[in-house]
Design a protein around this motif. Structure first.
Motif, PDB file in Angstrom:
ATOM      1  N   PHE A 239       3.037   0.536  -0.367  1.00 13.15           N
ATOM      2  CA  PHE A 239       2.774   1.038  -1.720  1.00 13.15           C
ATOM      3  C   PHE A 239       3.792   2.113  -2.088  1.00 13.15           C
ATOM      4  CE2 PHE A 239      -0.869  -1.322  -0.581  1.00 13.15           C
ATOM      5  CZ  PHE A 239      -1.433  -1.768  -1.760  1.00 13.15           C
ATOM      6  N   GLU A 240       3.863   2.386  -3.393  1.00 11.17           N
ATOM      7  CA  GLU A 240       4.845   3.355  -3.909  1.00 11.17           C
ATOM      8  C   GLU A 240       4.673   4.731  -3.268  1.00 11.17           C
ATOM      9  OE1 GLU A 240       4.576   3.983  -8.164  1.00 11.17           O
ATOM     10  OE2 GLU A 240       6.724   3.625  -8.362  1.00 11.17           O
TER      11      GLU A 240
ATOM     12  N   SER B 114      -7.036  -5.232   0.731  1.00 14.08           N
ATOM     13  CA  SER B 114      -8.399  -4.672   0.784  1.00 14.08           C
ATOM     14  C   SER B 114      -8.417  -3.377   1.589  1.00 14.08           C
ATOM     15  CB  SER B 114      -9.370  -5.660   1.442  1.00 14.08           C
ATOM     16  OG  SER B 114      -9.442  -6.847   0.720  1.00 14.08           O
ATOM     17  N   ASN B 115      -7.679  -3.381   2.673  1.00 15.05           N
ATOM     18  CA  ASN B 115      -7.567  -2.194   3.527  1.00 15.05           C
ATOM     19  C   ASN B 115      -6.993  -1.025   2.721  1.00 15.05           C
ATOM     20  OD1 ASN B 115      -7.352  -0.518   5.746  1.00 15.05           O
ATOM     21  ND2 ASN B 115      -5.693  -1.661   6.714  1.00 15.05           N
ATOM     22  N   ALA B 116      -5.969  -1.334   1.895  1.00 14.34           N
ATOM     23  CA  ALA B 116      -5.347  -0.297   1.054  1.00 14.34           C
ATOM     24  C   ALA B 116      -6.365   0.267   0.056  1.00 14.34           C
ATOM     25  CB  ALA B 116      -4.151  -0.888   0.307  1.00 14.34           C
ATOM     26  N   VAL B 117      -7.060  -0.632  -0.625  1.00 13.75           N
ATOM     27  CA  VAL B 117      -8.023  -0.195  -1.652  1.00 13.75           C
ATOM     28  C   VAL B 117      -9.140   0.621  -1.004  1.00 13.75           C
ATOM     29  CG1 VAL B 117      -9.698  -0.985  -3.376  1.00 13.75           C
ATOM     30  CG2 VAL B 117      -7.463  -2.117  -3.196  1.00 13.75           C
ATOM     31  N   ALA B 118      -9.615   0.147   0.139  1.00 12.91           N
ATOM     32  CA  ALA B 118     -10.710   0.839   0.835  1.00 12.91           C
ATOM     33  C   ALA B 118     -10.294   2.232   1.299  1.00 12.91           C
ATOM     34  CB  ALA B 118     -11.173   0.008   2.028  1.00 12.91           C
ATOM     35  N   ASN B 119      -8.982   2.416   1.478  1.00 12.86           N
ATOM     36  CA  ASN B 119      -8.482   3.729   1.903  1.00 12.86           C
ATOM     37  C   ASN B 119      -8.041   4.603   0.740  1.00 12.86           C
ATOM     38  OD1 ASN B 119      -8.415   4.200   4.966  1.00 12.86           O
ATOM     39  ND2 ASN B 119      -7.890   2.044   4.721  1.00 12.86           N
ATOM     40  N   GLY B 120      -8.361   4.161  -0.488  1.00 15.63           N
ATOM     41  CA  GLY B 120      -8.122   4.999  -1.659  1.00 15.63           C
ATOM     42  C   GLY B 120      -6.746   4.873  -2.264  1.00 15.63           C
ATOM     43  N   GLU B 121      -5.965   3.857  -1.860  1.00 14.23           N
ATOM     44  CA  GLU B 121      -4.608   3.703  -2.395  1.00 14.23           C
ATOM     45  C   GLU B 121      -4.673   3.390  -3.892  1.00 14.23           C
ATOM     46  OE1 GLU B 121      -1.540   4.152  -0.688  1.00 14.23           O
ATOM     47  OE2 GLU B 121      -1.015   4.145  -2.794  1.00 14.23           O
ATOM     48  N   LYS B 122      -3.883   4.094  -4.685  1.00 12.78           N
ATOM     49  CA  LYS B 122      -3.910   3.905  -6.147  1.00 12.78           C
ATOM     50  C   LYS B 122      -2.534   3.535  -6.714  1.00 12.78           C
ATOM     51  CE  LYS B 122      -8.184   5.659  -6.756  1.00 12.78           C
ATOM     52  NZ  LYS B 122      -9.113   4.777  -6.062  1.00 12.78           N
ATOM     53  N   THR B 123      -1.473   3.618  -5.892  1.00 12.87           N
ATOM     54  CA  THR B 123      -0.124   3.387  -6.428  1.00 12.87           C
ATOM     55  C   THR B 123       0.228   1.893  -6.408  1.00 12.87           C
ATOM     56  OG1 THR B 123       1.052   3.714  -4.321  1.00 12.87           O
ATOM     57  CG2 THR B 123       0.544   5.694  -5.592  1.00 12.87           C
TER      58      THR B 123
ATOM     59  N   LEU C 253       1.802  -1.709  -5.581  1.00 11.71           N
ATOM     60  CA  LEU C 253       2.191  -2.477  -4.388  1.00 11.71           C
ATOM     61  C   LEU C 253       3.656  -2.871  -4.554  1.00 11.71           C
ATOM     62  CD1 LEU C 253       1.651  -4.140  -1.809  1.00 11.71           C
ATOM     63  CD2 LEU C 253       0.730  -5.943  -3.278  1.00 11.71           C
ATOM     64  N   ILE C 254       4.532  -2.301  -3.738  1.00 14.46           N
ATOM     65  CA  ILE C 254       5.962  -2.583  -3.939  1.00 14.46           C
ATOM     66  C   ILE C 254       6.507  -3.660  -2.989  1.00 14.46           C
ATOM     67  CG2 ILE C 254       6.526  -0.423  -5.119  1.00 14.46           C
ATOM     68  CD1 ILE C 254       7.768   0.583  -2.516  1.00 14.46           C
ATOM     69  N   LYS C 255       5.921  -3.782  -1.811  1.00 14.54           N
ATOM     70  CA  LYS C 255       6.400  -4.798  -0.859  1.00 14.54           C
ATOM     71  C   LYS C 255       5.231  -5.292  -0.026  1.00 14.54           C
ATOM     72  CE  LYS C 255      10.850  -2.538  -0.218  1.00 14.54           C
ATOM     73  NZ  LYS C 255      12.009  -2.356   0.616  1.00 14.54           N
TER      74      LYS C 255
ATOM     75  N   PHE D  63      -2.166  -6.094  -7.890  1.00 12.62           N
ATOM     76  CA  PHE D  63      -1.902  -4.746  -7.394  1.00 12.62           C
ATOM     77  C   PHE D  63      -0.441  -4.311  -7.570  1.00 12.62           C
ATOM     78  CE2 PHE D  63      -6.013  -5.854  -5.776  1.00 12.62           C
ATOM     79  CZ  PHE D  63      -6.721  -4.684  -6.048  1.00 12.62           C
ATOM     80  N   SER D  64       0.366  -5.218  -8.106  1.00 15.09           N
ATOM     81  CA  SER D  64       1.745  -4.875  -8.459  1.00 15.09           C
ATOM     82  C   SER D  64       1.777  -3.869  -9.610  1.00 15.09           C
ATOM     83  CB  SER D  64       2.497  -6.125  -8.913  1.00 15.09           C
ATOM     84  OG  SER D  64       2.601  -7.023  -7.857  1.00 15.09           O
ATOM     85  N   GLN D  65       0.749  -3.919 -10.462  1.00 16.39           N
ATOM     86  CA  GLN D  65       0.661  -3.028 -11.636  1.00 16.39           C
ATOM     87  C   GLN D  65       1.951  -3.093 -12.452  1.00 16.39           C
ATOM     88  OE1 GLN D  65      -0.753   0.990 -10.749  1.00 16.39           O
ATOM     89  NE2 GLN D  65      -1.835   0.254  -8.952  1.00 16.39           N
TER      90      GLN D  65
END
Ligand code: THU
Length: 131
Positions: free
Chosen positions: A33-34, A61-70, A72-74, A98-100
């Motif tokens: 993530f960024e 899912s792991n990212a979201v569950a850990n509060g990631e908000k930026t 997804l770059i790679k 999640f690329s936003q």
């Protein structure tokens, strides 16, 4: 920031945790993530086959569950059984979500063990969006 090669190594490590007693096709993914944070995932199968979770969606899912908000770059994806393990259609839709708006890089390993790059907008054009 973690390199593409290192991200692929994380995906390889995650593939070792795969739960795939039915297909015996292990997959690992690592999503960067960024923020600089990265999260791994592996595929998880089920005796009710359709409930299988792919490695890419597990990593996200792991990212979201850990509060990631930026953004997804790679995302690096690896399977020991497939050279260039492209994400399935469902995972492409998740990656796009999640690329936003960013053209997320898909990092695979080619036949020469080199990291090869694709972009989500190239492999998943005309995708569904609510707005
Ligand atoms: N699989 C993934 O983990 N990611 C994909 O993008 C496609 C397929 C898994 C699901 C299943 O456990 C195995 O690969 C064989 O289809």
């Amino acid at each position: 920031m973690i390199s593409d090669k290192e991200l692929l190594e994380k995906a390889k490590e995650a593939a070792q945790n795969s739960y795939c007693p039915y297909s015996k096709f292990s997959v690992g993914a690592c999503a960067l993530f960024e923020s600089g944070n990265y999260y791994s995932g592996c595929n998880i199968e089920n005796s009710s086959y359709g409930l299988t979770l792919c490695a890419e969606r597990n990593a996200i899912s792991n990212a979201v569950a850990n509060g990631e908000k930026t953004k997804l770059i790679k995302i690096a994806i690896y399977s020991p059984k497939s050279k260039k393990c492209f994400p399935c259609g469902a995972c492409r839709q998740w990656i796009q979500e999640f690329s936003q708006g960013y053209d997320t890089q898909i990092i695979l390993e080619d036949e020469d063990l080199k990291a090869i790059l694709y972009h989500i907008n190239d492999i998943f054009p005309y995708s569904f969006k609510l707005i």
